[in-house]
Design a protein around this motif. Structure first.
Motif, PDB file in Angstrom:
ATOM      1  N   ARG A 122       1.058  -1.277   0.259  1.00 12.47           N
ATOM      2  CA  ARG A 122       0.047   0.127   0.313  1.00 12.47           C
ATOM      3  C   ARG A 122       0.793   1.365  -0.117  1.00 12.47           C
ATOM      4  N   ASP A 169      -2.154   5.089  -2.897  1.00 11.12           N
ATOM      5  CA  ASP A 169      -3.208   4.758  -2.196  1.00 11.12           C
ATOM      6  C   ASP A 169      -4.219   5.425  -1.286  1.00 11.12           C
ATOM      7  N   ASP A 170      -2.430   5.783  -0.460  1.00 15.61           N
ATOM      8  CA  ASP A 170      -3.626   7.162   0.918  1.00 15.61           C
ATOM      9  C   ASP A 170      -3.077   7.830   0.899  1.00 15.61           C
ATOM     10  N   GLU A 172     -11.333   3.776  -7.626  1.00 17.84           N
ATOM     11  CA  GLU A 172     -11.468   4.135  -5.895  1.00 17.84           C
ATOM     12  C   GLU A 172     -10.576   5.344  -5.932  1.00 17.84           C
ATOM     13  N   ARG A 202      -7.782   7.755  -0.443  1.00 17.09           N
ATOM     14  CA  ARG A 202      -8.098   8.070   0.868  1.00 17.09           C
ATOM     15  C   ARG A 202      -6.967   8.820   1.651  1.00 17.09           C
ATOM     16  N   GLU A 203      -7.960   9.821   1.784  1.00 13.39           N
ATOM     17  CA  GLU A 203      -7.219  10.916   1.929  1.00 13.39           C
ATOM     18  C   GLU A 203      -7.068  10.945   3.807  1.00 13.39           C
ATOM     19  N   HIS A 204      -6.256  11.638   4.564  1.00  9.01           N
ATOM     20  CA  HIS A 204      -6.049  11.472   6.064  1.00  9.01           C
ATOM     21  C   HIS A 204      -6.311  13.225   6.700  1.00  9.01           C
ATOM     22  N   ASN A 213     -10.689  12.949   7.276  1.00  6.92           N
ATOM     23  CA  ASN A 213     -11.117  10.953   8.269  1.00  6.92           C
ATOM     24  C   ASN A 213      -9.461  11.894   9.259  1.00  6.92           C
ATOM     25  N   TYR A 256      -4.660   4.509  12.229  1.00 10.49           N
ATOM     26  CA  TYR A 256      -4.268   4.284  10.714  1.00 10.49           C
ATOM     27  C   TYR A 256      -4.255   2.639  10.100  1.00 10.49           C
TER      28      TYR A 256
END
Lengths: 89, 269
Positions: free
Chosen positions: B3, B136-137, B171, B174-176, B205, B245
């Motif tokens: 990842r 991916d993140d 997709e 993914r944001e943090h 998030n 995480y």
């Protein structure tokens, strides 16, 4: 906050953080609306203005282009303010 | 396939490299095979924060150019067996990073690792877009301060449009949000945006809140990722962040000012 701070700060508006938040909310909303627009919008605006100018003398400020997205629907709104009849060439 | 996590921010000096080092070490400590890559070509710093600056022989650009293979360039961390560092080049032009080159390196790394952490340079130019392209993140590092919050929001726009996931309609990334340099005393006095304020503006998030801590400078002085300083507030906050995480549900800590003694309460210590 200490007792001394309390006396020092009395009479002075407190909390710059709320000002920061307000400014950011406006700014971010503005940035986001500009970001979601299609990239051809400024050029489209210019070309429409050029066509109108062939017939009527209008300036840049008389044309406003509004782009809104609601769900699956995209609305492109053009607003052109024509000058008074007396001023027409 | 590993990842890929990009540590990004837009604005400089908010704690990207500190975060990349801490997160990579945290993941590796938990047994995940992890690589951390410095994408700041020309201004490398990750090696310093990781404490391996004297062991750098080859770098990311050498690998992309085929002047060295990955095994020659990867530096194994002396404190944790499952962690490797891939340093940036100090002298090269940042245009040396190409989509094909970076993609190949990440693909090769992905075969033998669980996580690849990419430390992005500041800004929204080539190096930064290369660091985020394959992600991916994304961990968006933000200080509770107007320019940093605004830049983070701009970064979100770029993440949503200029990445492989965006271009292939996969997709989305993914944001943090990671809020760093948080000073609860100043928030209590109304001088600093609170975590809720920033959350409300960015609506992301929340992965963690790292307090403004002396431990961070102490750790970077010594070349030790701050997450290894278990006794410190910042170290614990980073450790919580890594757990979150990985899916643990932990409450945020260090959001309230420290309780003061009677003396300092009266005289403003």
């Amino acid at each position: 906050m200490g007792l001394l701070d309390y006396f020092r700060s009395s009479g002075r508006p407190r909390g710059s953080a709320s000002v920061a938040k307000e400014r950011l909310q406006i700014l971010v909303a503005h940035d986001r609306s500009a970001r979601d627009r299609p990239s051809y919008l400024p050029k489209l605006e210019q070309e429409i203005l050029a066509v109108i100018r062939k017939y009527v003398e209008v300036d840049m400020n008389s044309v406003s282009v509004n782009y809104e997205q609601e769900g699956n629907q995209e609305v492109l709104e053009l607003n052109i303010v024509l000058p008074d009849t007396a001023e027409r060439a | 396939m590993a990842r890929i996590i990009v540590i990004t921010s837009g604005k400089g000096g908010v704690g990207k490299t500190t975060t990349a080092a801490a997160m990579a070490m945290g993941l590796a400590q938990r047994g995940h095979r992890t690589v951390v890559i410095d994408f700041d070509v020309g201004l490398r710093n990750l090696d310093l924060i990781m404490g391996c600056e004297r062991r750098v022989v080859y770098d990311l650009v050498n690998v992309i150019n085929g002047e060295a293979n990955l095994n020659q360039a990867l530096i194994r961390d002396k404190r944790c067996d499952s962690l490797y560092v891939l340093p940036a080049s100090q002298t090269r032009d940042k245009d040396a990073l190409t989509v094909e080159g970076v993609g190949k390196v990440l693909e090769d790394l992905g075969k033998g690792h669980d996580y690849v952490v990419c430390d992005s340079p500041a800004g929204i130019e080539h190096g930064a877009t290369m660091a985020m392209y394959f992600a991916d993140d994304a961990v968006v590092v933000t200080n509770p301060e107007v320019s940093s919050v605004r830049d983070s929001d701009r970064m979100l726009g770029i993440l949503a449009s200029k990445s492989r996931r965006a271009e292939t309609n996969a997709e989305p990334i993914r944001e943090h949000l990671l809020l760093t340099r948080y000073a609860p005393e100043r928030v209590a006095r109304g001088e600093m945006l609170s975590v809720d304020d920033v959350q409300e503006i960015l609506s992301l998030n929340l992965l963690g809140v790292i307090p403004d801590s002396q431990a961070v400078l102490n750790a970077s002085n010594a070349g030790i990722p701050v997450i290894l300083d278990n006794a410190s507030d910042a170290g614990q906050a980073y450790s919580d962040m890594v757990s979150r995480y990985l899916g643990e549900d932990l409450p945020m800590r260090f959001l309230e000012p420290e309780k003061k003694g009677l003396f300092s309460r009266f005289f403003g210590g």
